[in-house]
Write an enzyme that holds these catalytic residues in place. Structure first.
Site, PDB file in Angstrom:
ATOM      1  N   HIS A 191      39.606  45.562  41.599  1.00 49.17           N
ATOM      2  CA  HIS A 191      39.890  44.190  41.191  1.00 49.17           C
ATOM      3  C   HIS A 191      41.393  44.001  41.118  1.00 49.17           C
ATOM      4  O   HIS A 191      42.112  44.918  40.735  1.00 49.17           O
ATOM      5  CB  HIS A 191      39.269  43.889  39.812  1.00 49.17           C
ATOM      6  CG  HIS A 191      39.128  42.430  39.564  1.00 49.17           C
ATOM      7  ND1 HIS A 191      40.148  41.673  39.038  1.00 49.17           N
ATOM      8  CD2 HIS A 191      38.099  41.588  39.806  1.00 49.17           C
ATOM      9  CE1 HIS A 191      39.746  40.428  38.967  1.00 49.17           C
ATOM     10  NE2 HIS A 191      38.520  40.340  39.420  1.00 49.17           N
ATOM     11  N   ASP A 197      30.370  42.274  40.648  1.00 45.27           N
ATOM     12  CA  ASP A 197      29.447  42.201  41.778  1.00 45.27           C
ATOM     13  C   ASP A 197      28.665  43.478  42.006  1.00 45.27           C
ATOM     14  O   ASP A 197      27.768  43.508  42.838  1.00 45.27           O
ATOM     15  CB  ASP A 197      30.217  41.851  43.058  1.00 45.27           C
ATOM     16  CG  ASP A 197      30.780  40.451  42.982  1.00 45.27           C
ATOM     17  OD1 ASP A 197      30.063  39.569  42.508  1.00 45.27           O
ATOM     18  OD2 ASP A 197      31.940  40.252  43.375  1.00 45.27           O
TER      19      ASP A 197
END
Ligand code: CMC
Length: 431
Positions: free
Chosen positions: A308, A366
């Site tokens: 991320h 996710d």
């Protein structure tokens, strides 16, 4: 706010410039370079905005080092376990948790806006049946500006409010219709007696031919998925919405732009890509091969659902999502799901690998969401539309914040030009 005691000094060719330092309520200090070009005649260079704050905001705060996500100050794990999606919508939009009366009023308003203009059904029918539901959503949400003229005047606060409610209310209807259209089933109208998440499941999975009862535990899991995706600060799609809106574009057009940006596999498309990757891995014995590929500089493959831009620790949403995956799969009697086993082993293998540790790559939201959504019966192509549905409130809250700022300026980044300098046009016969 400016801290008068703190200034940064920039020296260029012997000339010095003082840059004010802005102190946030949380997070790193911010150098104010707004006057830099006017004073020093230089731009700053930051492709991908890795060090640039493009706006100020009071909505969402992320501490990537600590793995902390706050909406209006409230931690995401508390909101996911103690609140519910529509209350979080209210919080994001109006900056405070609602009283019981305010919440009831808000829920009634959203429920009463869930139907879409009947003529929009014809609009859906113009798409090919095999269109990706995200393609349909970009088109249909953009087209809302052609159907709801009475809420496109951004100068009118009441119209802005109605547009916000319409988008939050109609997005589940639009996402469910995109799904129904893709599988050739009749559209299912929204039901006002169901809550937001249960209504969405009903519109997706019921058929006129027989009764469909929404399982309240699945509705709760769906609601939690919505809550976990509600907002995420100035990510790519939110920044896209803000940039589109900075020109004065109408809210439906801006949200359609956000949906388009979200679709990419580095952003919201990662949930679909992640489940496809887990299916491709298939069995735990193949995990080392895929870990090796993810580490190989010459192989473009990346572990989807890992890494991320902001989180350099666990994504707090992934932790809640993992618990939800266990609960939902147990409820559905598929706790021995082979893909969940692959996901857990893959997570453990990556976390134990120095490559991922050194680069601070952890599972993101996710990684587990696709497993839950698949177990609920959604095809992979619906994962990103569900993300878009849930993120709409975040986009709208950020849009509302931006548009209410009297100091709003059109977004206009500059560039580091590396092309040709001025040269004379050459006639075609002389080239
Ligand atoms: N697998 C393997 N290596 C990775 C991964 C990964 N998933 N993510 C980053 N790296 C490596 C990358 O190769 C780079 O290595 P090096 O420094 O040696 O060149 C380093 O880590 C930094 O990567 P980056 O691309 O510079 O980092 P970024 O902040 O620009 O990208 C990201 C963040 C999310 C796009 C990236 O981690 C990624 O592509 N992850 C997979 C896609 C994904 O799961 N996206 C969902 C994000 S969360 C939901 C959302 O925001 O929509």
């Amino acid at each position: 706010m400016v801290d008068e005691t703190k200034t940064a000094k920039l020296t260029i060719d012997g000339d010095s410039y003082d840059l004010p330092i802005l102190s946030p309520t949380a997070g790193p200090d911010v150098l104010d370079i707004r006057k830099l070009y006017g004073q020093a005649g230089v731009f700053t260079y930051d492709p991908g905005f890795t060090s640039t704050a493009a706006c100020d905001s009071t909505i969402t705060f992320i501490d990537g080092g600590k793995g902390e996500l706050l909406h209006r100050g409230y931690p995401i794990d508390q909101l996911a376990s103690q609140s519910h999606f529509l209350e979080v919508c209210y919080l994001l939009l109006y900056d405070a948790l609602p009283t019981a009366a305010e919440l009831e009023d808000f829920e009634t308003t959203i429920t009463r806006h869930t139907m879409i203009h009947e003529q929009m059904h014809n609009f859906f029918r113009g798409f090919r049946r095999d269109a990706h539901p995200m393609a349909t959503m970009v088109g249909v949400v953009g087209a809302m500006s052609a159907f709801y003229h009475d809420s496109t005047d951004i100068a009118d606060p009441r119209q802005r409010e109605i547009a916000s409610h319409r988008l939050i209310a109609k997005m589940p209807t639009i996402a469910a219709m995109a799904y129904k259209y893709s599988i050739g089933q009749p559209f299912v109208y929204p039901r006002n007696d169901l809550d937001y998440a249960a209504n969405f499941l009903h519109m997706c999975f019921s058929v006129p031919a027989e009764e469909y009862q929404v399982d309240p535990i699945l509705a709760r899991a769906m609601d939690r998925i919505f809550t976990l995706h509600a907002d995420h600060e100035q990510n790519a799609s939110t920044s896209t919405v803000r940039l589109a809106s900075s020109s004065g574009a109408n809210p439906f057009a801006c949200i359609a732009a956000g949906i388009a940006c979200l679709w990419g596999p580095a952003h919201g498309g990662a949930n679909q890509a992640c489940l496809e990757m887990l299916n491709e891995i298939g069995t735990v014995d193949r995990i080392p091969e895929f870990i090796a590929r993810a580490k190989d500089k010459n192989d473009p493959f990346r572990l989807m659902g890992f890494g991320h831009r902001v989180y350099k620790n666990f994504d707090p949403r992934a932790t809640v999502m993992k618990q939800s995956a266990d609960e939902v799969l147990e409820l559905l009697g598929v706790e021995n799901n082979p893909i969940l086993a692959v996901a857990k082993e893959l997570e453990a293998a990556a976390l134990a690998d120095p490559y991922f540790a050194e680069k601070k790559l952890f599972p993101n939201v996710d990684f587990y969401s696709g497993i839950i959504l698949e177990a609920m019966g959604f095809p992979t192509s619906m994962f990103t539309p569900i993300f878009a549905l849930a993120r709409t409130v975040g986009w709208i809250s950020q849009w509302k914040e931006q548009i209410s700022d009297p100091a709003l300026k059109i977004g206009r980044p500059r560039q580091l030009y590396l092309g040709e300098t001025a040269r004379d046009y050459v006639n075609i016969e002389d080239r």
